[in-house]
Design an enzyme around this catalytic site. Structure first.
Site: not given
Length: 294
Positions: A199, A220-222, A240
């Site tokens: 998330k 991974a996140h973002n 990211s």
């Protein structure tokens, strides 16, 4: 199941050459059987001879085979693509939607029409699942996840749990940065077995329409993955990172956190991408370098 060769040609809106035989199953070029459908995408004299030794087969063939085959055939610009469409339309049985009794549902879950959820899958709070989506067995869909229509989530995928985000305090001890965002998955997306999608930290990790993610990948996140991209097995995408549309990320490649990969990029198998990538190139190696324009 069985269909006529003419019905397949009609589906493709093209001409049939040869007799209107009965087609009973798809097969590979290596294992030709009577009554089968197969495709050949490149011309070979040896393949031509082999096909001409067969009688009751239907071949989806590239244009170089026209008027060289004695068997029944259809000429296709992209035989493999048309083969995929025919197998999907004629030979794949669409199972009745169901929700297994062992599946667990959280609160405020919205499930569309014709959705299937397999054995021992867990759906968290505030999850939305669109029409005709299939979630297989032992899948975890954590809270605040949105999944579009016509998606496939394969067994043992984990979507929407916390990412790996820490800051070190004055004693160099890692302090977790809470992840309170979610995951947003578009329409017609596939997520492979044992793949994890973390998330977002505060916002959403985003996977666009028609993205296909193979088995054993980590997103991974973002991260943002735009439309029509294919992510092959064991790929790792750092936090990211931004993968723009129509990309192909080869197996076991790594995209460093925060990196943008441009549109229509092919990242070779095992490549480690540590700096931004322009549009329309092929990237290979460790560290990744531009091999040539695509």
């Amino acid at each position: 199941m069985q269909f006529t060769a003419q019905s397949i040609a009609d589906y493709l809106k093209t001409s049939l050459y040869g007799k209107n035989l009965i087609v009973t199953k798809p097969c590979s070029l290596k294992n030709i059987v009577s009554g089968s459908l197969l495709f050949v995408k490149n011309y070979s004299a040896d393949v031509e001879d082999r096909l001409n030794s067969q009688n009751d087969i239907l071949v989806l063939a590239c244009p170089e085979y026209h008027e060289k085959l004695n068997c029944t055939y259809i000429i296709c610009k992209n035989p493999r693509l048309d083969f995929a469409r025919i197998v999907q339309a004629f030979f794949v049985i669409n199972t009745t939607s169901y929700i297994a009794s062992t599946a667990k549902m959280g609160g405020n879950v919205s499930i569309g029409k014709n959705v299937s959820i397999g054995e021992f899958s867990i759906i968290g709070d505030n999850v939305t699942i669109g029409n005709n989506t299939v979630i297989r067995n032992h899948v975890v869909i954590a809270e605040n996840t949105r999944i579009g229509s016509d998606c496939l989530i394969k067994s043992h995928a984990v979507i929407g749990e916390e990412g790996f985000g820490f800051e070190q305090d004055e004693n160099d001890e890692p302090v977790r940065l809470p992840h309170i965002g979610g995951v947003s998955i578009g329409n017609n997306v596939e997520i492979g077995s044992f793949t994890t999608v973390a998330k977002g930290t505060l916002d959403y990790t985003i996977i666009g329409d028609n993205v296909k993610v193979d088995d054993c990948c980590h997103i991974a996140h973002n991260v943002i993955i735009e439309e029509n991209s294919l992510i092959i097995a064991c790929t790792q995408i750092g936090g990211s990172a931004h993968i723009m549309g129509n990309c192909w990320l080869g197996q076991n490649c790594t995209i460093k956190n925060g990196i943008t990969v441009g549109r229509n990029v092919l990242v070779g198998s095992g490549t480690v991408v540590i700096k931004p990538v322009d549009n329309d190139v092929i990237v290979v190696g460790n560290p990744g370098r531009i091999l040539r324009k695509k």
